[in-house]
Motif scaffolding. Structure first.
Motif, PDB file in Angstrom:
ATOM      1  N   SER A 466      20.855  36.351  42.666  1.00  0.00           N
ATOM      2  CA  SER A 466      21.720  36.823  43.744  1.00  0.00           C
ATOM      3  C   SER A 466      23.102  37.190  43.239  1.00  0.00           C
ATOM      4  O   SER A 466      23.688  38.181  43.665  1.00  0.00           O
ATOM      5  N   LYS A 467      23.610  36.395  42.332  1.00  0.00           N
ATOM      6  CA  LYS A 467      24.963  36.616  41.807  1.00  0.00           C
ATOM      7  C   LYS A 467      24.999  36.222  40.342  1.00  0.00           C
ATOM      8  O   LYS A 467      24.119  35.514  39.837  1.00  0.00           O
ATOM      9  N   ALA A 468      26.046  36.706  39.671  1.00  0.00           N
ATOM     10  CA  ALA A 468      26.204  36.435  38.244  1.00  0.00           C
ATOM     11  C   ALA A 468      27.486  35.663  38.008  1.00  0.00           C
ATOM     12  O   ALA A 468      28.461  35.790  38.769  1.00  0.00           O
ATOM     13  N   THR A 469      27.508  34.869  36.947  1.00  0.00           N
ATOM     14  CA  THR A 469      28.684  34.069  36.601  1.00  0.00           C
ATOM     15  C   THR A 469      29.011  34.288  35.132  1.00  0.00           C
ATOM     16  O   THR A 469      28.119  34.260  34.275  1.00  0.00           O
ATOM     17  N   TYR A 470      30.301  34.481  34.865  1.00  0.00           N
ATOM     18  CA  TYR A 470      30.718  34.716  33.492  1.00  0.00           C
ATOM     19  C   TYR A 470      31.931  33.863  33.155  1.00  0.00           C
ATOM     20  O   TYR A 470      32.908  33.814  33.929  1.00  0.00           O
ATOM     21  N   ASN A 471      31.875  33.216  31.993  1.00  0.00           N
ATOM     22  CA  ASN A 471      32.992  32.425  31.485  1.00  0.00           C
ATOM     23  C   ASN A 471      33.713  33.218  30.388  1.00  0.00           C
ATOM     24  O   ASN A 471      33.093  33.605  29.392  1.00  0.00           O
ATOM     25  N   PHE A 472      34.992  33.475  30.563  1.00  0.00           N
ATOM     26  CA  PHE A 472      35.753  34.258  29.593  1.00  0.00           C
ATOM     27  C   PHE A 472      35.870  33.518  28.262  1.00  0.00           C
ATOM     28  O   PHE A 472      36.038  32.291  28.220  1.00  0.00           O
ATOM     29  N   ASN A 473      35.811  34.276  27.184  1.00  0.00           N
ATOM     30  CA  ASN A 473      36.054  33.728  25.849  1.00  0.00           C
ATOM     31  C   ASN A 473      37.547  33.598  25.572  1.00  0.00           C
ATOM     32  O   ASN A 473      37.985  32.679  24.869  1.00  0.00           O
TER      33      ASN A 473
END
Length: 708
Positions: A466-473
């Motif tokens: 349904s949705k995406a999650t991203y953790n910044f480097n």
């Protein structure tokens, strides 16, 4: 003898309609309310000089000029007699001679008959012009000259044509009389109106036999089409502003003997706007017209700021509710002249460049070129002119940032986002489509972006269906303050089948979502909105197709993140072309749109090498700042607290204060630079004093000095 009447101001009550002896009369409506007691600020915007008049100055000057053709009489001598009224912005009468009211008023008239079958006008007044270059002689439609004015009352006069109509003129045909004129204010007039000129046009359709007009020209309305870019359309001394007035003379009747080019509007306008992209020009030719006083107007360098196939943008306008009644003629009446204007590599005699071969006339055009074909880019007129980004084959690509977390100094932020197509289908970040690209940007602070944003590939973000999650480097700097912004760029390659002539591969990009998150602010503070994308698209239609790097950078709010005060083309500019050029948006956009009016070279190195903008021909009035800006507050001084200086190594001095950099974007000469430098504390940069004189409400208020 024939008499038709309309619109004489026999009463000064706005909106009244009087009937006498079966004759309809209309009253000129005031611009902003009834006569008497009006103030300049109630009638005008801050972008007009009249706004700044005192009440006494306003009462004396009575600004404005409006011309109305009330009636036309054609007597036994076949000399047309026009009955005309001229009024100011409040509907009060103006003295044509400029004695009782300041400013002499001119008026010129054109009379032509209309052929509804060919949709052409033929003017009764013509002139013969012989070229000193070619020796060729041409006939040109023109206005009447040498006629007689007779003043009946203040603001009311008649004009008797010198032209005598032919004895066999067709009284059953639609005729159009047009008036154009100007009011020139006295050179010593106070209040900033000295020498100002007001212009107006009016047209009146009628049949000399008194019959009902059933055929009339209404193919283009300059308000919702031409004036989206031209602000406003004006030609020949800036006094001709109505498209309907233009076509009375710009008909097949008129040509240029110097270049042998026709001045028929349906040919002339298409060629002007396609300019540098005309097949004949790309093959090494030139499209130009030599006009009054042998001025050579070369249109071969014109670059249309959107896809030339977007025919509806001009023919129908941008307001679907106010389309011209004949807005469909471009696709329902195909003909050699207008089509061959853009496609000028076609030889209608030999058939070269035309799949159907030679065409002796227009009778066969509609048999193949139907209004709407079966598929995109076939021979149907509308479908042949499909603009790729409007293709029905595109499913749409949309991205939304749902939330941001772990936002703070020294922290690595996390964003949650969603990718969809227009039907609501949710896509995974790694499954957008062929040749896909999806990146997230993080930059700040929103008071004024000071560094290039972090850009990270987020195609491998976790996805739960349904949705995406991203953790910044990259971590937000430990010294970060205020509010920071997140943006996403997403694009993919779509293979179109059927495909446009330039090829099947099209880059489909999403409008960039922007999400603001507080780093140290109590609550997120969005970046100030200076311009709005819809204003850009009045000329560009879809900004992503022109200068936004591959069709994936669309939102202005994202543009400013990279085009910040410290940004330059240093990464793309060759060492031997140093120093680098600033690409700060406030400088870049003003310089691009100033183009041919610049005194300095303006070349920016990008992904495809050098881009020189000194030949850009901006079609509007650069003083009309709200053509691009959101409103007057977004270009007035002082600028908001937190705006930082711009590094301008290729200008007369660097850095430049934020106000200076914007102003010197257009006013790029050394005199203005010296003035700004003397009012700026340098080394180290301390501040600029521009708002002292040019601030809101000051004598040289930025909005006031740009007022028209």
């Amino acid at each position: 003898m024939s008499m038709l009447r309309r619109g004489v101001a026999l009463a000064v009550t706005a909106g009244s309609l009087l009937f006498a002896s079966g004759t309809a009369t209309r009253v000129v409506g005031p611009r902003g309310g009834g006569d008497g007691g009006a103030s300049p600020t109630s009638l005008y915007t801050r972008m007009e000089k009249e706004y700044y008049l005192t009440q006494d100055q306003f009462d004396f000057a009575r600004p404005g000029y409006h011309i109305k053709i009330n009636s036309l009489k054609i007597g036994d001598d076949r000399k047309p007699v026009a009955d005309v009224s001229i009024t100011d912005d409040l509907g009060a009468a103006l003295d044509r001679n400029g004695i009782q009211t300041p400013g002499a008023c001119s008026a010129t008239f054109v009379l032509a008959w209309y052929n509804g079958s060919s949709r052409d006008y033929t003017s009764y007044a013509v002139k013969t012009v012989t070229s000193p270059i070619t020796g060729a002689t041409a006939t040109q439609a023109t206005s009447d000259s040498g006629g007689t004015f007779k003043d009946i009352d203040i603001g009311h006069f008649t004009y008797t044509f010198k032209t005598v109509l032919p004895s066999n003129y067709d009284k059953t045909r639609t005729h159009t009389i047009a008036a154009y004129g100007r009011r020139t204010m006295p050179a010593d007039l106070a209040g900033g109106l000295a020498g100002k000129e007001y212009v107006d046009n009016d047209e009146f359709d009628f049949r000399p036999d008194g019959g009902t007009v059933t055929e009339k020209w209404d193919e283009i309305q300059e308000k919702n089409a031409c004036n989206q870019c031209h602000s406003p359309l004006a030609a020949h001394g800036d006094v001709r502003t109505d498209a309907k007035l233009c076509v009375l003379c710009h008909s097949p009747q008129t040509s240029d003997p110097d270049t042998l080019n026709t001045l028929d509007m349906r040919v002339f306008i298409h060629k002007v706007h396609r300019g540098s992209s005309l097949p004949s020009v790309k093959a090494g030719g030139k499209y130009h017209i030599i006009g009054y006083n042998n001025v050579d107007a070369d249109f071969s360098t014109v670059v249309f700021p959107q896809d030339i196939r977007n025919c509806a943008n001009c023919h129908e306008g941008r307001d679907p509710a106010n389309k011209p009644s004949q807005s469909n003629v471009w696709y329902t009446f195909p003909a050699r002249a207008p089509c061959g204007a853009c496609h000028d590599n076609i030889d209608w005699v030999t058939g070269k460049g035309h799949a159907a071969g030679p065409q002796a006339d227009d009778t066969q055009c509609a048999k193949c070129h139907v209004p709407q074909g079966d598929q995109e880019w076939d021979v149907g007129v509308r479908t042949a002119h499909t603009v790729p980004y409007k293709s029905k084959q595109l499913k749409g690509l949309n991205v939304k940032i749902l939330s941001a977390a772990n936002v703070g100094p020294g922290k690595k932020a996390t964003i949650t986002f969603q990718i969809t197509e227009n039907d609501g289908k949710i896509l995974a970040p790694n499954a957008i489509g062929p040749s896909q690209s999806i990146n997230a940007l993080l930059g700040g602070p929103t008071t004024d972006y000071a560094i290039n944003p972090f850009r990270e590939d987020i195609s491998k973000a976790s996805f739960d269906g349904s949705k995406a999650t991203y953790n910044f480097n990259n971590a937000i700097p430990s010294t970060a303050k205020g509010t920071w912004a997140f943006a996403i760029e997403a694009k993919r390659t779509v293979t179109l089948n059927p495909a446009p002539p330039e090829g099947p591969n099209f880059t489909e990009g999403a409008v960039n979502p922007i999400f603001y998150a507080a780093v140290t602010d109590p609550a997120p503070v969005p970046r100030r909105q200076v311009v709005i994308l819809d204003n850009c698209n009045k000329c560009h239609d879809r900004l992503a197709t022109t200068f936004s790097h591959g069709g994936q950078r669309i939102a202005v709010e994202e543009c400013v993140m990279c085009h910040n005060p410290n940004a330059s083309d240093v990464g793309k500019r060759p060492a031997d072309q140093a120093p680098p050029e600033s690409i700060s948006l406030k400088r870049l956009i003003h310089r691009i749109h100033s183009g041919e009016n610049l005194t300095q070279d303006f070349t920016v190195y990008g992904f495809n090498g050098p881009n020189n903008f000194n030949d850009v021909r901006y079609p509007g009035d650069r003083k009309n700042c709200v053509q691009c800006h959101k409103d007057t507050s977004t270009y007035n001084l002082p600028l908001p607290t937190g705006a930082i200086p711009v590094v301008t190594q290729r200008d007369f001095f660097t850095p430049q204060g934020p106000g200076t950099a914007a102003c010197l974007g257009c006013h790029d000469n050394v005199d203005v630079a010296a003035h700004a430098y003397l009012n700026t504390v340098q080394s180290p940069f301390f501040g600029e004093a521009c708002a002292t004189c040019h601030g809101d409400g000051k004598d040289w208020d930025v909005v006031k000095v740009h007022a028209k």
